[in-house]
Design a protein around this motif. Structure first.
Motif: not given
Ligand code: GTP
Ligand code: MG
Length: 204
Positions: A23-40
């Protein structure tokens, strides 16, 4: 206790670690896909080994039948962030999730441990579905910066090397290293905010 019984106890914790890491790794991917900086930055996880469970039971006088209730870190997740500011964002993400219920929060960042250890700890309840139906279990989430992780990793190896009896002069060095980590994290935050400011004025 027989190995088969250990397996039965630890199995749901293995599933929990795998699910939460995914789940947390997927959050990283979601940020990346949207071009957002990920706090993780990175997610690690592990199930406590049987020998380490037995050690803890002995040290803390815990009966084997109470391990699931009294040992919070049978399942452990570690979230590594780039910047101190990211830690609060990750805590907020966890607070807002429907699948994780916070039992306890410990802020060893604003209140460093006497060893010099710093991290944000959350004990949470998480439910996995097993052959025997749903099982609600506890897990420990440690959130820290890369710099804090560096310190904790080195200190942990020294604890191991000296069998939890680190000589005084080395403890002192670790404390001054902990100070250096605070300075480094602050310095990095300054660099980051300057980059952010620069980006904003560039866009305008
Ligand atoms: P344990 O320390 O695990 O026996 O449980 P506790 O009830 O004292 O909880 P605490 O929040 O103090 O520690 C939980 C976990 O944080 C530990 O298992 C370690 O992973 C980590 N931790 C706590 N203190 C230190 C420390 O001084 N050095 C390092 N390297 N890790 C620490
Ligand atoms: Mg402790």
């Amino acid at each position: 206790m027989e190995i088969q019984l250990w397996r039965e106890i630890l199995n749901p914790y293995e599933l929990a670690v795998k699910e939460v890491m995914t789940k947390f790794n997927h959050l990283i991917k979601e940020h990346r896909d949207r071009g957002l900086y990920c706090p993780i930055e990175q997610v690690d996880g592990r199930v406590k080994t049987i020998s380490s469970i037995l050690d803890k039971c002995q040290k803390k006088k815990i009966d084997l039948e109470d391990i699931e209730e009294k040992i919070y870190d049978l399942a452990g997740i570690r979230i590594i962030c780039q910047f101190v500011e990211d830690i609060d964002k990750v805590v907020e993400i966890i607070r807002n999730r429907k699948d994780m219920e916070i039992k306890q929060e410990r802020d060893y960042i604003r209140e460093m441990k006497s060893s010099g250890y710093r991290s944000y700890h959350i004990i949470l309840y998480y439910t996995v579905d097993t052959l025997n139906g749903p099982k609600r279990l506890q897990m420990e989430v440690q959130i820290r910066t890369m710099a804090m992780n560096f310190w904790a990793t080195v200190e942990h190896s020294l604890q191991y090397k000296y069998k939890r009896n680190i000589p005084e002069h080395i403890k002192e060095r670790l404390l001054s290293a902990a100070d250096a980590i605070i300075t480094l994290d602050n310095e990095m935050s300054t660099v980051r905010s300057e980059i952010m400011d620069a980006q904003i004025s560039f866009r305008i």
